[in-house]
Structures are given as C-alpha cells and as structure tokens.
Design a protein around this motif. Structure first.
Motif, short mmCIF file in Angstrom:
data_model
loop_
_atom_site.label_atom_id
_atom_site.label_comp_id
_atom_site.label_asym_id
_atom_site.label_seq_id
_atom_site.Cartn_x
_atom_site.Cartn_y
_atom_site.Cartn_z
N UNK A 198 -4.74 -8.33 10.31
CA UNK A 198 -4.33 -7.38 9.28
C UNK A 198 -3.26 -6.43 9.82
N UNK A 199 -2.48 -5.90 8.90
CA UNK A 199 -1.53 -4.84 9.21
C UNK A 199 -2.15 -3.52 8.76
N UNK A 200 -2.35 -2.62 9.72
CA UNK A 200 -2.85 -1.27 9.43
C UNK A 200 -1.64 -0.35 9.47
N UNK A 201 -1.41 0.42 8.39
CA UNK A 201 -0.14 1.17 8.31
C UNK A 201 -0.28 2.48 7.52
N UNK A 202 -0.75 3.53 8.18
CA UNK A 202 -0.79 4.83 7.50
C UNK A 202 0.60 5.27 7.04
N UNK A 203 0.69 5.64 5.76
CA UNK A 203 1.89 6.24 5.17
C UNK A 203 1.48 7.64 4.74
N UNK A 204 1.96 8.64 5.46
CA UNK A 204 1.40 9.99 5.39
C UNK A 204 2.47 10.98 4.96
N UNK A 205 2.13 11.80 3.98
CA UNK A 205 3.07 12.77 3.42
C UNK A 205 2.77 14.17 3.94
N UNK A 206 3.82 14.93 4.23
CA UNK A 206 3.65 16.30 4.66
C UNK A 206 3.11 17.15 3.52
N UNK A 207 3.46 16.79 2.29
CA UNK A 207 3.01 17.53 1.12
C UNK A 207 2.08 16.70 0.26
N UNK A 208 2.42 16.61 -1.03
CA UNK A 208 1.59 15.87 -1.99
C UNK A 208 1.64 14.37 -1.73
N UNK A 209 0.56 13.69 -2.13
CA UNK A 209 0.50 12.23 -2.01
C UNK A 209 1.30 11.53 -3.10
N UNK A 210 1.79 12.25 -4.08
CA UNK A 210 2.45 11.64 -5.23
C UNK A 210 3.85 11.14 -4.86
N UNK A 211 4.15 9.92 -5.30
CA UNK A 211 5.43 9.30 -4.98
C UNK A 211 6.11 8.80 -6.25
#
Length: 255
Positions: A198-211
């Motif tokens: 599997x590929x484990x890949x945190x995508x982390x925002x400094x602010x809101x999670x909304x994209x």
C-alpha cells in the motif's frame, strides 16, 4: 479486490521503489529559487527513462506530466509548467514509477531555500504522521487503524487532513484496492494481510481541511483557505515481520 504479492514480487516492487527514491533525490538536487516546475519534471522524467523505468503519471487519465509538482497551497496534482519556484516556497514532488512491470509511489515535500518556522513545523508533523501511520501497517490490523493514527497526530498538532484524497494499494498498477484514508476509526476497514502493498500518504493542511479542484485543468487541488499543505508518501509492504518501507528518503535527505 485486494491483490496480494509474493515475497518475490515484493522484492521486484522494492527495485522499482529504489529507482523512484533515487529519482526524487535527483529532482531534489535541482530544486532552487528561479527554476520552473516544468524544468524539474523534465529532469525527473529523463532520469526514470534513462534507468529503464516508465513514469506512470504521464498520460494517466490525460495527466500531461511525469510528476505532480505542488507548490504552497496546492495539496496534490499540481501540473508542472512555467511556474518559477522562489525562496521560501513549499514544493511537493510526487511520482509513480513502473520498472519491469512493478509499480511504486512516493512523495516528498521540499523546502525551497530557507522556509518559515511554521512551514518547517508543518513538514515535520506531516512526516511524523507518515511514520506513525506506517507503525499500524501490521498483519491483523485494519485500514482504519492507519487513518486514525495519522488523523490523531495531525489534529493534536493543530492541522487538518484532506478527506477527498487518500492512499491506496499499489504494486501491479498505480491504483489498486484498498483505499487508505488519512482519517478513520480504529478497528474498521479492510483487514491488513501478509502480501498487501500500500501507499501511505498523509496530505496535511496548515489550516482547514477543505479543498477545491481547478475548473481549468481538472487536476490541481488547492486548499480553500489558501494556506499551505504538505505531503509525504512511502510504498509499504505488509509482512509477518512487520511493515517494510520499500521507498526511501535517505538519499533525498543527504542532498
């Protein structure tokens, strides 16, 4: 269907992952203020091909480049182009390589020159979350254990994790089952079995999670609040002995 790999197949994925890791390091050697993301993409594309590999992102559902190059508030899927990176920028370099029929996936978020303390902290916590998630990649655990661990670490540090995008199975193809979200509930989701990759890949925002996704190119994913995001990724094999990290950041971090 989740495709299990034999030990021999995992070793072949490891060879692909070695090329991928060396490729991202090669791109990293050329990251400096004033270069374009298209220039970096060309260097990486050529390096993969010179070493017998195929950059699988190129042409995937119309994606035009070998790499995703995501700058500052672009979370993922930034399309390389005439984008000049500058001192203090945050640049995620994401790539998928096929070598001799076996596929690996990795991402590293680079600092362009000297970055702010806030960005340094975001990078550190995101990378920590990656390894905390990997610790859960054990036979008998479940996918939800990975996501829960990543989410808890990021949120306790004041950050948020993206919901619309996630990790995934990999090895024979770029995207396989199961999906590997960066949030979740312990003890839920598919069971982790020996032979899963599997590929484990945190995508982390400094602010809101909304994209939001670009209406122009259909790929570029940005934070809605314009705050930066970081993205680190490894390809992991699930074995009886515990998680095996097939990709590597060692050469990248020795540049």
């Amino acid at each position: 269907m989740i495709l299990l790999k034999t030990k021999e197949e995992i070793e072949k994925i490891r060879i692909s992952a070695n090329l991928l890791s060396r490729t991202i390091a090669e791109v990293g050697r050329h990251i400096r203020p004033g270069v374009t993301t298209a220039y970096l993409d060309k260097i990486g594309d050529q390096f993969i091909r010179d070493n017998g590999g195929i950059p699988l992102c190129k042409g995937y559902e119309g994606f035009p480049s070998a790499f995703c190059m995501s700058v500052n508030d672009v979370v993922v899927h930034g399309i390389p182009g005439d984008i000049f990176i500058k001192e203090g920028d945050n640049l995620s370099v994401d790539c998928v390589v096929e070598l001799n029929g076996f596929v690996s996936d990795s991402c590293y978020t680079f600092a362009v020159g000297e970055i702010s303390e806030d960005l340094k902290r975001l990078h550190r916590v995101t990378k920590e979350a990656l390894y905390i998630g990997i610790e859960q990649c054990k036979v008998g655990n479940r996918i939800g254990d990975i996501g829960h661990a990543v989410q808890q670490h990021c949120e306790k540090n004041g950050y948020s994790v993206v919901r619309e995008l996630c990790g995934h199975g990999v090895g024979f193809k770029m995207h396989e089952s199961p999906n590997v979200p960066n949030y979740g509930v312990r003890g839920t989701g598919p069971l982790l079995k020996e032979g899963m990759v599997i590929a484990v890949e945190p995508m982390v925002c400094m602010g809101s999670k909304n994209v939001k996704f670009s209406s122009e190119d259909g790929w570029t994913c940005r934070t809605k609040d314009g705050k930066p995001a970081a993205h680190f990724e490894h390809t992991i094999a699930i074995t009886k002995e515990g998680p095996q990290i097939l990709t590597s950041f060692e050469e990248i971090e020795n540049i």
